[in-house]
Design an enzyme around this catalytic site. Structure first.
Site, PDB file in Angstrom:
ATOM      1  N   SER A 168      38.962  38.584  38.447  1.00 51.62           N
ATOM      2  CA  SER A 168      39.257  37.255  38.971  1.00 51.62           C
ATOM      3  C   SER A 168      38.533  36.189  38.129  1.00 51.62           C
ATOM      4  O   SER A 168      38.774  36.103  36.932  1.00 51.62           O
ATOM      5  CB  SER A 168      38.867  37.227  40.451  1.00 51.62           C
ATOM      6  OG  SER A 168      39.521  36.199  41.120  1.00 51.62           O
ATOM      7  N   ASP A 252      48.953  40.673  44.234  1.00 47.98           N
ATOM      8  CA  ASP A 252      48.240  39.454  43.860  1.00 47.98           C
ATOM      9  C   ASP A 252      49.160  38.286  44.211  1.00 47.98           C
ATOM     10  O   ASP A 252      50.362  38.481  44.443  1.00 47.98           O
ATOM     11  CB  ASP A 252      47.958  39.464  42.347  1.00 47.98           C
ATOM     12  CG  ASP A 252      46.477  39.658  42.018  1.00 47.98           C
ATOM     13  OD1 ASP A 252      45.668  38.894  42.579  1.00 47.98           O
ATOM     14  OD2 ASP A 252      46.142  40.556  41.230  1.00 47.98           O
ATOM     15  N   HIS A 286      44.679  41.872  45.238  1.00 48.84           N
ATOM     16  CA  HIS A 286      43.610  41.243  44.459  1.00 48.84           C
ATOM     17  C   HIS A 286      42.253  41.918  44.672  1.00 48.84           C
ATOM     18  O   HIS A 286      41.358  41.778  43.843  1.00 48.84           O
ATOM     19  CB  HIS A 286      43.521  39.768  44.879  1.00 48.84           C
ATOM     20  CG  HIS A 286      42.670  38.929  43.977  1.00 48.84           C
ATOM     21  ND1 HIS A 286      43.114  38.470  42.760  1.00 48.84           N
ATOM     22  CD2 HIS A 286      41.399  38.469  44.110  1.00 48.84           C
ATOM     23  CE1 HIS A 286      42.159  37.753  42.180  1.00 48.84           C
ATOM     24  NE2 HIS A 286      41.103  37.741  42.974  1.00 48.84           N
TER      25      HIS A 286
END
Ligand code: NAG
Ligand code: NAG
Ligand code: NAG
Length: 312
Positions: A168, A252, A286
């Protein structure tokens, strides 16, 4: 005639308005809202923190280590080395955690270390100060200091190879290290860099200006540009043998997936880097896209082992 032009004009402006309203940037940059594993975003985050905390604690208990090594002058500039019992020349995996540059920490980001230790790979977990205590510019320069420290350490140890990974916001920071030609050219040991794993990253920061993420970052339009790897130059990587994996999860957010695709295209098409790979992984979101690093047979470990067997 005029009548038709007016109608067409009204139609086009309506479409533009719809397009502008359709992108909910807050939602696009709230990855916990896109996971399908839990019923609320709060549960996604809660599980993530619990998982990475307990896996990091286990790794710290089970692997010989050296913690809290200072690589720069401020409180956040510390790193941990796990696997200090391994041969000196062992490959090194460097991990930079995410959290939109304002959350999470080094001490709950050691979760990849134990499976890698079984494969003879050392893990270095990089900490850094967070926004708004410091600005994002400073964080970028902190992780550059960390990279210098790691390369020098790898040089001293004659390490067979160094791999950087970031999740990230951490993937953004790894991309900033990769784009810094002078850092890679002038740091002893940087020739030991063999690969990078950019997991669910954000490479263009402009859209964050329209989200609450920016409350802590306080980016201006200009800073967002300067700090976006997407606008950096990667031409210097062409004559280096560095394998780059750009990875995101099926679950995601669509913006995160778009960011990964466009960053891959930048490296692969614009800069013609020979060893860049894009992988949008089925069934991952994610968070479990890195939570799985604590499982003994995870995809990252397999990729590392393959690369080490093939090239080192
Ligand atoms: C990890 O570090 C953070 C911030 O430095 C601290 O608040 C927290 O208590 C630490 N957690 C553990 C498990 O050591
Ligand atoms: C690149 O790294 C060098 C050495 O750490 C640093 O002085 C410079 O500011 C960095 N450049 C950018 C654009 O971050
Ligand atoms: C945010 O940035 C603006 C412009 O760069 C600056 O004037 C302001 O003081 C900053 N606010 C905070 C809380 O740091």
């Amino acid at each position: 005639m005029l009548y038709y032009l007016v109608i067409i004009f009204l139609y086009i402006s309506l479409q533009i308005n719809i397009m502008a309203e359709e992108i909910d940037f807050e939602r696009e940059y709230s990855p916990s809202r896109w996971s399908i594993r839990f019923s609320t975003p709060e549960e996604v985050i809660k599980y993530h923190i619990e998982h990475v905390t307990s896996a990091s604690l286990a790794a710290t208990n089970n692997i010989p280590h050296e913690l809290d090594i200072e690589y720069g002058p401020t409180l956040g500039q510390k790193l941990d080395i796990l696997g200090t019992d391994l041969p000196k020349d062992a490959p090194i995996f460097v991990y930079i955690h995410g959290g939109f540059w304002q959350m999470l920490s080094r001490n709950i980001s050691r979760y990849a270390a134990e499976p890698l230790h079984h494969a003879g790979i050392k893990t270095i977990v990089v900490g850094y100060d967070l926004c708004p205590t410091v600005g994002l510019q400073q964080i970028v320069s902190e992780v550059e200091n960390a990279a210098k420290y790691v390369f020098q350490y790898a040089e001293n140890m004659r390490s067979r190879g160094v791999y950087f990974a970031g999740h990230s916001a951490g993937a953004h920071l790894v991309a900033k290290i990769l784009s810094n030609a002078s850092l890679l050219a002038n740091t002893p040991g940087s020739n030991r860099l063999k690969g990078a794993f950019l997991v669910s990253g954000v490479y263009s920061l402009q859209e964050l200006l329209y989200t609450t993420v920016n409350d802590a970052l306080n980016l201006t339009d200009e800073l967002a540009n300067t700090l976006s790897p997407y606008f950096d130059n990667f031409a210097h990587l062409k004559d280096k043998e560095i394998r780059i994996n750009v990875i995101a999860g099926q679950h995601d957010t669509s913006r995160f997936k778009k960011q990964s695709k466009e960053f891959y295209e930048l490296l692969h098409n614009k800069y013609s880097l020979p060893n860049v790979n894009l992988d949008i992984k089925d069934n991952y979101d994610h968070f479990d896209i890195v939570e799985c690093f604590s499982n003994n047979n995870n995809y990252l470990k397999m990729l590392l082992i393959q690369d080490i067997e093939k090239y080192l």
